[in-house]
Design a protein around this motif. Structure first.
Motif, PDB file in Angstrom:
ATOM      1  N   LYS A 199      19.667   8.937  60.724  1.00 13.08           N
ATOM      2  CA  LYS A 199      18.951   8.178  59.695  1.00 13.08           C
ATOM      3  C   LYS A 199      19.890   7.376  58.800  1.00 13.08           C
ATOM      4  CE  LYS A 199      14.926   9.918  60.855  1.00 13.08           C
ATOM      5  NZ  LYS A 199      13.892   9.081  61.510  1.00 13.08           N
ATOM      6  N   ILE A 200      20.981   8.010  58.339  1.00 19.60           N
ATOM      7  CA  ILE A 200      21.802   7.372  57.313  1.00 19.60           C
ATOM      8  C   ILE A 200      23.195   6.994  57.812  1.00 19.60           C
ATOM      9  CG2 ILE A 200      20.566   8.639  55.523  1.00 19.60           C
ATOM     10  CD1 ILE A 200      23.114  10.326  55.140  1.00 19.60           C
ATOM     11  N   GLY A 201      23.544   7.382  59.025  1.00 24.03           N
ATOM     12  CA  GLY A 201      24.867   7.060  59.545  1.00 24.03           C
ATOM     13  C   GLY A 201      25.745   8.290  59.653  1.00 24.03           C
ATOM     14  N   ARG A 202      26.776   8.207  60.487  1.00 24.23           N
ATOM     15  CA  ARG A 202      27.586   9.373  60.812  1.00 24.23           C
ATOM     16  C   ARG A 202      28.889   9.478  60.011  1.00 24.23           C
ATOM     17  NH1 ARG A 202      24.132   9.785  64.851  1.00 24.23           N
ATOM     18  NH2 ARG A 202      24.077   8.200  66.492  1.00 24.23           N
ATOM     19  N   THR A 203      29.491   8.345  59.676  1.00 26.35           N
ATOM     20  CA  THR A 203      30.836   8.388  59.102  1.00 26.35           C
ATOM     21  C   THR A 203      30.884   9.151  57.787  1.00 26.35           C
ATOM     22  OG1 THR A 203      31.261   6.223  60.108  1.00 26.35           O
ATOM     23  CG2 THR A 203      32.829   6.998  58.487  1.00 26.35           C
ATOM     24  N   LYS A 204      29.920   8.891  56.907  1.00 26.47           N
ATOM     25  CA  LYS A 204      29.915   9.586  55.615  1.00 26.47           C
ATOM     26  C   LYS A 204      29.773  11.098  55.799  1.00 26.47           C
ATOM     27  CE  LYS A 204      26.481   7.020  54.103  1.00 26.47           C
ATOM     28  NZ  LYS A 204      26.476   5.885  55.070  1.00 26.47           N
ATOM     29  N   LEU A 205      28.925  11.513  56.729  1.00 28.58           N
ATOM     30  CA  LEU A 205      28.731  12.941  56.981  1.00 28.58           C
ATOM     31  C   LEU A 205      29.945  13.547  57.674  1.00 28.58           C
ATOM     32  CD1 LEU A 205      24.992  12.897  58.134  1.00 28.58           C
ATOM     33  CD2 LEU A 205      25.902  13.637  55.927  1.00 28.58           C
ATOM     34  N   LEU A 206      30.622  12.752  58.503  1.00 27.58           N
ATOM     35  CA  LEU A 206      31.852  13.223  59.144  1.00 27.58           C
ATOM     36  C   LEU A 206      32.912  13.509  58.075  1.00 27.58           C
ATOM     37  CD1 LEU A 206      32.658  13.501  62.217  1.00 27.58           C
ATOM     38  CD2 LEU A 206      33.919  11.375  61.916  1.00 27.58           C
ATOM     39  N   ILE A 207      33.054  12.604  57.131  1.00 27.22           N
ATOM     40  CA  ILE A 207      34.005  12.793  56.027  1.00 27.22           C
ATOM     41  C   ILE A 207      33.619  14.019  55.210  1.00 27.22           C
ATOM     42  CG2 ILE A 207      34.860  11.784  53.867  1.00 27.22           C
ATOM     43  CD1 ILE A 207      34.460   9.012  55.229  1.00 27.22           C
ATOM     44  N   LEU A 208      32.314  14.193  54.953  1.00 25.39           N
ATOM     45  CA  LEU A 208      31.850  15.356  54.188  1.00 25.39           C
ATOM     46  C   LEU A 208      32.187  16.654  54.915  1.00 25.39           C
ATOM     47  CD1 LEU A 208      30.308  16.657  51.857  1.00 25.39           C
ATOM     48  CD2 LEU A 208      28.180  16.242  53.144  1.00 25.39           C
ATOM     49  N   GLY A 209      32.008  16.683  56.243  1.00 24.06           N
ATOM     50  CA  GLY A 209      32.344  17.885  57.004  1.00 24.06           C
ATOM     51  C   GLY A 209      33.808  18.241  56.873  1.00 24.06           C
ATOM     52  N   ALA A 210      34.689  17.245  56.997  1.00 19.36           N
ATOM     53  CA  ALA A 210      36.125  17.497  56.843  1.00 19.36           C
ATOM     54  C   ALA A 210      36.459  17.932  55.423  1.00 19.36           C
ATOM     55  CB  ALA A 210      36.918  16.247  57.222  1.00 19.36           C
ATOM     56  N   ALA A 211      35.774  17.347  54.435  1.00 19.15           N
ATOM     57  CA  ALA A 211      36.014  17.721  53.040  1.00 19.15           C
ATOM     58  C   ALA A 211      35.636  19.173  52.787  1.00 19.15           C
ATOM     59  CB  ALA A 211      35.218  16.792  52.116  1.00 19.15           C
ATOM     60  N   LEU A 212      34.515  19.627  53.352  1.00 18.45           N
ATOM     61  CA  LEU A 212      34.099  21.025  53.187  1.00 18.45           C
ATOM     62  C   LEU A 212      35.122  21.975  53.805  1.00 18.45           C
ATOM     63  CD1 LEU A 212      30.254  20.802  53.885  1.00 18.45           C
ATOM     64  CD2 LEU A 212      31.408  20.979  51.682  1.00 18.45           C
ATOM     65  N   CYS A 213      35.652  21.604  54.972  1.00 21.43           N
ATOM     66  CA  CYS A 213      36.700  22.430  55.595  1.00 21.43           C
ATOM     67  C   CYS A 213      37.952  22.480  54.715  1.00 21.43           C
ATOM     68  CB  CYS A 213      37.055  21.877  56.975  1.00 21.43           C
ATOM     69  SG  CYS A 213      35.780  22.104  58.223  1.00 21.43           S
ATOM     70  N   THR A 214      38.325  21.340  54.134  1.00 21.47           N
ATOM     71  CA  THR A 214      39.498  21.277  53.261  1.00 21.47           C
ATOM     72  C   THR A 214      39.316  22.179  52.048  1.00 21.47           C
ATOM     73  OG1 THR A 214      39.891  18.984  53.941  1.00 21.47           O
ATOM     74  CG2 THR A 214      40.990  19.740  51.928  1.00 21.47           C
ATOM     75  N   ILE A 215      38.150  22.083  51.419  1.00 26.34           N
ATOM     76  CA  ILE A 215      37.869  22.888  50.226  1.00 26.34           C
ATOM     77  C   ILE A 215      37.883  24.372  50.561  1.00 26.34           C
ATOM     78  CG2 ILE A 215      36.083  23.455  48.526  1.00 26.34           C
ATOM     79  CD1 ILE A 215      35.250  20.469  48.704  1.00 26.34           C
ATOM     80  N   ALA A 216      37.213  24.753  51.653  1.00 26.21           N
ATOM     81  CA  ALA A 216      37.150  26.163  52.028  1.00 26.21           C
ATOM     82  C   ALA A 216      38.543  26.719  52.316  1.00 26.21           C
ATOM     83  CB  ALA A 216      36.241  26.335  53.251  1.00 26.21           C
ATOM     84  N   CYS A 217      39.337  25.978  53.084  1.00 24.27           N
ATOM     85  CA  CYS A 217      40.681  26.464  53.436  1.00 24.27           C
ATOM     86  C   CYS A 217      41.562  26.593  52.198  1.00 24.27           C
ATOM     87  CB  CYS A 217      41.326  25.527  54.451  1.00 24.27           C
ATOM     88  SG  CYS A 217      40.526  25.512  56.064  1.00 24.27           S
ATOM     89  N   GLY A 218      41.468  25.636  51.289  1.00 22.32           N
ATOM     90  CA  GLY A 218      42.256  25.717  50.063  1.00 22.32           C
ATOM     91  C   GLY A 218      41.848  26.885  49.179  1.00 22.32           C
ATOM     92  N   LEU A 219      40.542  27.118  49.077  1.00 27.22           N
ATOM     93  CA  LEU A 219      40.046  28.179  48.197  1.00 27.22           C
ATOM     94  C   LEU A 219      40.214  29.575  48.780  1.00 27.22           C
ATOM     95  CD1 LEU A 219      36.807  26.576  46.686  1.00 27.22           C
ATOM     96  CD2 LEU A 219      39.068  26.835  45.633  1.00 27.22           C
ATOM     97  N   TYR A 220      40.511  29.678  50.079  1.00 25.64           N
ATOM     98  CA  TYR A 220      40.827  30.999  50.635  1.00 25.64           C
ATOM     99  C   TYR A 220      41.962  31.660  49.846  1.00 25.64           C
ATOM    100  CZ  TYR A 220      38.065  30.402  54.972  1.00 25.64           C
ATOM    101  OH  TYR A 220      37.054  30.251  55.891  1.00 25.64           O
ATOM    102  N   ASN A 221      42.855  30.849  49.291  1.00 22.43           N
ATOM    103  CA  ASN A 221      43.970  31.397  48.506  1.00 22.43           C
ATOM    104  C   ASN A 221      43.497  32.211  47.312  1.00 22.43           C
ATOM    105  OD1 ASN A 221      46.647  30.427  49.604  1.00 22.43           O
ATOM    106  ND2 ASN A 221      45.586  28.458  49.480  1.00 22.43           N
ATOM    107  N   PHE A 222      42.277  31.931  46.834  1.00 18.18           N
ATOM    108  CA  PHE A 222      41.787  32.581  45.618  1.00 18.18           C
ATOM    109  C   PHE A 222      40.687  33.603  45.912  1.00 18.18           C
ATOM    110  CE2 PHE A 222      43.136  28.227  44.745  1.00 18.18           C
ATOM    111  CZ  PHE A 222      44.169  28.458  43.846  1.00 18.18           C
ATOM    112  N   ALA A 223      40.460  33.890  47.190  1.00 14.34           N
ATOM    113  CA  ALA A 223      39.420  34.848  47.578  1.00 14.34           C
ATOM    114  C   ALA A 223      39.982  36.263  47.505  1.00 14.34           C
ATOM    115  CB  ALA A 223      38.917  34.540  48.974  1.00 14.34           C
ATOM    116  N   GLU A 224      39.709  36.936  46.405  1.00 14.29           N
ATOM    117  CA  GLU A 224      40.253  38.274  46.196  1.00 14.29           C
ATOM    118  C   GLU A 224      39.211  39.368  46.352  1.00 14.29           C
ATOM    119  OE1 GLU A 224      42.248  38.251  42.462  1.00 14.29           O
ATOM    120  OE2 GLU A 224      43.812  36.867  43.140  1.00 14.29           O
ATOM    121  N   VAL A 225      37.950  38.974  46.583  1.00 17.81           N
ATOM    122  CA  VAL A 225      36.901  39.936  46.909  1.00 17.81           C
ATOM    123  C   VAL A 225      36.185  39.448  48.158  1.00 17.81           C
ATOM    124  CG1 VAL A 225      36.569  40.758  44.546  1.00 17.81           C
ATOM    125  CG2 VAL A 225      35.263  38.800  45.359  1.00 17.81           C
ATOM    126  N   PHE A 226      35.600  40.372  48.899  1.00 15.51           N
ATOM    127  CA  PHE A 226      35.052  40.018  50.202  1.00 15.51           C
ATOM    128  C   PHE A 226      33.919  38.996  50.107  1.00 15.51           C
ATOM    129  CE2 PHE A 226      31.968  40.591  53.624  1.00 15.51           C
ATOM    130  CZ  PHE A 226      32.779  40.319  54.723  1.00 15.51           C
TER     131      PHE A 226
END
Length: 404
Positions: free
Chosen positions: A73-100
């Motif tokens: 409906k709206i195009g793929r590129t913006k959602l592709l960037i969003l997917g990579a951004a979510l992976c970046t955020i999750a991987c970075g924040l793993y450093n601060f995950a001190e509870v399960f």
């Protein structure tokens, strides 16, 4: 005037998609073996370790249909960037995950990002590549995934070493940087859904925005359901290897079977590197049908293995067949669907893989516990044979090369 000169495949955008896909797949395979270890250290018990893969897979599976529908409906590129951004955020924040619970939520977030990116990367590639080289292009995307499968787990395990917290932080940071690089690659993709103005897949020269699209069920065109069923059956069968081959080797006292995966990966890599081009010229049937038959034979032979050498003899042809069949069925699903619904076609393929692996792990787990590994692998063989019958009767008769 007819020319035999092949259309150009290696555009800037296609190359960017390949490297962005490589990076996201590295982030994916960095954590399959290492996050369960981290969860165990965090909680002091192995009870939660297995959940790391389960919730990740559920996150990826849940987002695939929505990302596919939305991208159409709206195009793929913006959602592709969003997917990579979510992976970046999750991987970075793993450093601060001190509870399960925080670790689990971040794992789901990464699964959502990976699910979006893997689904839309293939769909966007199909939008921009020449239709006559579609199977080749999809196979090359799978080659880059194979590279990540082969290298990322070993790199990750080498980094964590003895499991010190500082080592895990280094791995999380590296993964975040790799995901960020993939996001940057995605940002430089200059095309958008070419299918909005592309008539190459529509007959009689209709305007693609005015032509009547095929009917759908749950948002998916009917044409994807038979290939999706074949995909589910094949990956139910393949789950018997990913989930139980180590236990099978222990049961047969086969020792360290690391070379099985090396030979298997070599076969997968070679088939994906070369057979896509053959499929474009001669049609996918001449690859898929022998491939499924080969998988069935390998599964039939696995229970008879009583020495490491025999297991290695099966590994390479098993990899050849496995590596060829998946990307070509993916291509076939794109070919059978409207250009305007390639996002949902891609979602159907990857969701079928998720379903197959999920069902297979449960079904064969019950069979292995109640009976033995003979029935596990012969059950996998039966799944392949059913898939072969469905493919030969329901799909193959209407399949021909795109440039036929």
């Amino acid at each position: 005037m007819i020319t035999n000169k092949p259309e150009n495949l290696w555009s800037k955008d296609y190359i960017l998609i390949l490297f962005a896909t490589l990076g996201i797949n590295f982030c994916n395979y960095f954590f399959y073996a290492t996050l369960p270890i981290y969860a165990q250290k965090l909680t002091g018990t192995v009870a939660y370790a297995g959940l790391m893969t389960t919730i990740y897979t559920l996150g990826a599976f849940a987002i695939r249909p929505f990302s596919g529908f939305l991208s159409d409906k709206i195009g793929r590129t913006k959602l592709l960037i969003l997917g990579a951004a979510l992976c970046t955020i999750a991987c970075g924040l793993y450093n601060f995950a001190e509870v399960f619970i925080v670790l689990a939520l971040l794992r789901v977030l990464q699964g959502i990002g990976f699910g979006m990116h893997s689904t839309l990367g293939s769909a966007l590639a199909v939008d921009i590549i020449p239709s006559a080289r579609r199977a080749e292009a999809i196979s090359y995307i799978a080659v880059f995934s194979t590279i990540a499968v082969a290298l990322a787990p070993g790199i990750a395990l080498s980094i964590i070493g003895d499991g010190a917290a500082a080592n895990f932080r280094l791995l999380f940071t590296l993964a975040a940087v790799v995901a960020l690089m993939s996001m940057i690659f995605d940002c430089f993709i200059s095309c958008e859904n070419k299918n909005k103005n592309d008539t190459q897949d529509l007959s009689h020269g209709e305007d693609p925005m005015k032509s009547k699209l095929p009917k759908t069920l749950l948002g998916f065109e009917y044409a994807v359901f038979l290939p999706a069923l074949v995909t589910v059956l094949l990956y139910v069968a393949l789950s018997s290897v990913t989930s139980f081959i180590f236990l099978f080797a222990m049961d047969r006292s086969l020792g360290n079977i690391g070379l099985f995966f090396t030979f298997n990966a070599a076969g997968t890599f070679l088939s994906r590197l070369f057979l896509g081009r053959v499929a474009d010229k001669r049609g996918a049937n001449i690859i898929i049908i022998p491939g499924i038959i080969s998988l069935a034979l390998c599964f039939a032979l696995l229970p008879l293995v009583n020495a490491p050498l025999y297991l290695l003899a099966i590994a390479f042809p098993f990899g050849l067949a496995q590596g060829a069949v998946g990307p070509l069925i993916n291509t076939m699903m794109f070919n059978r669907c409207s250009a305007q619904r390639r996002g949902t076609a891609s979602a159907a393929f990857f969701a079928s893989i998720d379903i197959g692996y999920g069902l297979g792990s449960v079904i064969f787990g019950v069979i292995a516990a109640a009976y033995n590994y003979y029935l596990v692998y012969w059950g996998a063989m039966i799944c392949c044979l059913i898939a072969l019958v469905i493919f030969c009767l329901g799909i193959a008769p209407g399949t021909k090369p795109i440039n036929y």
